[in-house]
Design a protein around this motif. Structure first.
Motif, PDB file in Angstrom:
ATOM      1  N   SER A   1       0.820  -1.231   0.000  1.00 33.93           N
ATOM      2  CA  SER A   1       0.000   0.000   0.000  1.00 33.93           C
ATOM      3  C   SER A   1       0.844   1.266   0.000  1.00 33.93           C
ATOM      4  O   SER A   1       0.459   2.291   0.578  1.00 33.93           O
ATOM      5  N   ALA A   2       1.999   1.206  -0.639  1.00 34.70           N
ATOM      6  CA  ALA A   2       2.855   2.387  -0.744  1.00 34.70           C
ATOM      7  C   ALA A   2       2.241   3.374  -1.720  1.00 34.70           C
ATOM      8  O   ALA A   2       1.658   2.993  -2.738  1.00 34.70           O
ATOM      9  N   GLU A   3       2.395   4.652  -1.421  1.00 32.45           N
ATOM     10  CA  GLU A   3       1.820   5.718  -2.238  1.00 32.45           C
ATOM     11  C   GLU A   3       2.897   6.718  -2.632  1.00 32.45           C
ATOM     12  O   GLU A   3       3.954   6.803  -1.980  1.00 32.45           O
ATOM     13  N   PRO A   4       2.657   7.483  -3.701  1.00 31.43           N
ATOM     14  CA  PRO A   4       3.611   8.536  -4.071  1.00 31.43           C
ATOM     15  C   PRO A   4       3.909   9.452  -2.883  1.00 31.43           C
ATOM     16  O   PRO A   4       2.994   9.873  -2.164  1.00 31.43           O
ATOM     17  N   GLY A   5       5.173   9.719  -2.691  1.00 37.45           N
ATOM     18  CA  GLY A   5       5.590  10.563  -1.578  1.00 37.45           C
ATOM     19  C   GLY A   5       6.021   9.794  -0.348  1.00 37.45           C
ATOM     20  O   GLY A   5       6.706  10.348   0.522  1.00 37.45           O
ATOM     21  N   ASP A   6       5.622   8.523  -0.234  1.00 28.83           N
ATOM     22  CA  ASP A   6       6.124   7.708   0.873  1.00 28.83           C
ATOM     23  C   ASP A   6       7.637   7.561   0.749  1.00 28.83           C
ATOM     24  O   ASP A   6       8.185   7.567  -0.350  1.00 28.83           O
ATOM     25  N   ARG A   7       8.278   7.375   1.882  1.00 31.21           N
ATOM     26  CA  ARG A   7       9.743   7.296   1.900  1.00 31.21           C
ATOM     27  C   ARG A   7      10.177   5.869   2.234  1.00 31.21           C
ATOM     28  O   ARG A   7       9.707   5.283   3.218  1.00 31.21           O
ATOM     29  N   LEU A   8      11.071   5.329   1.404  1.00 31.12           N
ATOM     30  CA  LEU A   8      11.567   3.969   1.597  1.00 31.12           C
ATOM     31  C   LEU A   8      13.068   4.009   1.856  1.00 31.12           C
ATOM     32  O   LEU A   8      13.829   4.482   1.016  1.00 31.12           O
ATOM     33  N   ALA A   9      13.477   3.531   3.017  1.00 36.47           N
ATOM     34  CA  ALA A   9      14.901   3.418   3.328  1.00 36.47           C
ATOM     35  C   ALA A   9      15.423   2.133   2.685  1.00 36.47           C
ATOM     36  O   ALA A   9      14.932   1.040   2.991  1.00 36.47           O
ATOM     37  N   LEU A  10      16.378   2.274   1.791  1.00 34.24           N
ATOM     38  CA  LEU A  10      16.921   1.140   1.041  1.00 34.24           C
ATOM     39  C   LEU A  10      18.285   0.786   1.627  1.00 34.24           C
ATOM     40  O   LEU A  10      19.293   1.401   1.298  1.00 34.24           O
TER      41      LEU A  10
ATOM     42  N   VAL B   1       7.365   6.456  -5.065  1.00 37.75           N
ATOM     43  CA  VAL B   1       7.913   6.389  -3.713  1.00 37.75           C
ATOM     44  C   VAL B   1       9.312   7.011  -3.709  1.00 37.75           C
ATOM     45  O   VAL B   1      10.072   6.850  -4.667  1.00 37.75           O
ATOM     46  N   VAL B   2       9.656   7.706  -2.647  1.00 39.41           N
ATOM     47  CA  VAL B   2      10.964   8.343  -2.534  1.00 39.41           C
ATOM     48  C   VAL B   2      11.961   7.319  -1.998  1.00 39.41           C
ATOM     49  O   VAL B   2      11.822   6.832  -0.867  1.00 39.41           O
ATOM     50  N   ALA B   3      12.959   6.979  -2.792  1.00 36.48           N
ATOM     51  CA  ALA B   3      13.981   6.019  -2.388  1.00 36.48           C
ATOM     52  C   ALA B   3      15.086   6.741  -1.628  1.00 36.48           C
ATOM     53  O   ALA B   3      15.561   7.794  -2.065  1.00 36.48           O
ATOM     54  N   ASP B   4      15.499   6.146  -0.514  1.00 37.31           N
ATOM     55  CA  ASP B   4      16.531   6.750   0.338  1.00 37.31           C
ATOM     56  C   ASP B   4      17.608   5.708   0.621  1.00 37.31           C
ATOM     57  O   ASP B   4      17.619   5.064   1.679  1.00 37.31           O
ATOM     58  N   PRO B   5      18.548   5.492  -0.318  1.00 40.09           N
ATOM     59  CA  PRO B   5      19.601   4.499  -0.101  1.00 40.09           C
ATOM     60  C   PRO B   5      20.464   4.849   1.108  1.00 40.09           C
ATOM     61  O   PRO B   5      20.975   5.964   1.219  1.00 40.09           O
ATOM     62  N   GLY B   6      20.608   3.875   2.006  1.00 44.03           N
ATOM     63  CA  GLY B   6      21.397   4.113   3.204  1.00 44.03           C
ATOM     64  C   GLY B   6      20.740   5.044   4.201  1.00 44.03           C
ATOM     65  O   GLY B   6      21.389   5.507   5.137  1.00 44.03           O
TER      66      GLY B   6
END
Length: 251
Positions: free
Chosen positions: A59-68, A88-93
């Motif tokens: 249920s991820a939506e545009p603007g949600d933040r994902l820590a990768l 979704v906003v990807a946040d590597p590390g």
């Protein structure tokens, strides 16, 4: 690639239309001896499955933040592009505690537990294998994603001007990712579809994600992504560069 491409997902669609069968990501793990080669079509298939999983199951939506919290790995590249496909906003590390959901490998599970949202774990075993037993509090990516649909359509179009990536604390819109990747490709030695870069850089810096995914994708080239490259002897590296027809390196 097309001048009208304004998001990383657009770049992937253009790559599919241009030559779906060509190699896009070749991955080596020099700790295990693993080698995986993904054509544009195969990579896009994994992206579609993962994007469907993000959108429909998590249920991820545009603007949600994902820590990768993954190393430079072909599955990390898939997750980046799946995030871009959904918005979704990807946040590597990134900081798992500040994220809406987190994706972790076996070495980052403890850090990932700080996320109060959905937690997904990847074993990073050869051939995308499962964990023998899923870590407590996590979904096993290798169990849940293979059965997802092979085609993806976002519920809402991805806005090129909305945030798409946070890397080393800096935020980029989808359009900025594409524009910067195109602009920096020549400096990495990438000049066109025949360009093939070998990268041993991690994915938690702009330099790492640019060399390891965005820049080769932006110019229609390809990447040889190497994990644990420091374990490879120089003569073996030279052999790999030759056998993989590498034209540029980032180490």
């Amino acid at each position: 690639m097309n001048a009208t491409d304004r998001t990383p997902a657009d770049l992937l669609r253009s790559a599919l239309a241009a030559d779906a069968a060509r190699p896009l990501v070749t991955f080596y793990d020099d700790a295990t001896g693993e080698r995986v080669e993904l054509s544009v079509a195969t990579f896009a298939n994994w992206v579609a499955k993962t994007a469907n999983y993000l959108q429909d199951e998590l249920s991820a939506e545009p603007g949600d933040r994902l820590a990768l919290l993954l190393p430079g790995h072909w599955q990390a590249a898939v997750w980046l592009m799946a995030c871009h496909s959904v918005g979704v906003v990807a946040d590597p590390g990134g900081d798992a505690a500040a994220a809406d959901l987190v994706v972790a490998g076996p070495d980052t599970l403890q850090a990932a537990r700080a996320c109060s949202g959905e937690r997904i774990a990847l074993s990073l075993r050869p051939l995308g294998g499962r964990f023998p037993e899923a870590p407590a509090g996590f979904r096993d990516y290798a169990v849940e994603v293979p059965g997802m649909g092979d085609r993806f359509a976002p519920y809402a179009p991805v806005d090129p001007e909305e945030p798409a990536l946070i890397v080393a604390g800096r935020e980029f819109t989808a359009a900025e990712v594409v524009e910067r990747a195109r602009a920096e490709a020549p400096g990495l030695g990438l000049t066109g579809p025949a360009s093939r870069i070998l990268s041993g850089l991690p994915y938690d810096t702009w330099e790492g994600v640019a060399a390891g995914l965005y820049a080769p994708l932006a110019i229609g080239g390809s990447v040889v992504l190497c994990r644990h490259l420091d374990r490879l002897a120089e003569d073996s590296l030279a052999t790999r560069v030759d056998s993989e027809r590498v034209t540029a390196t980032a180490r």
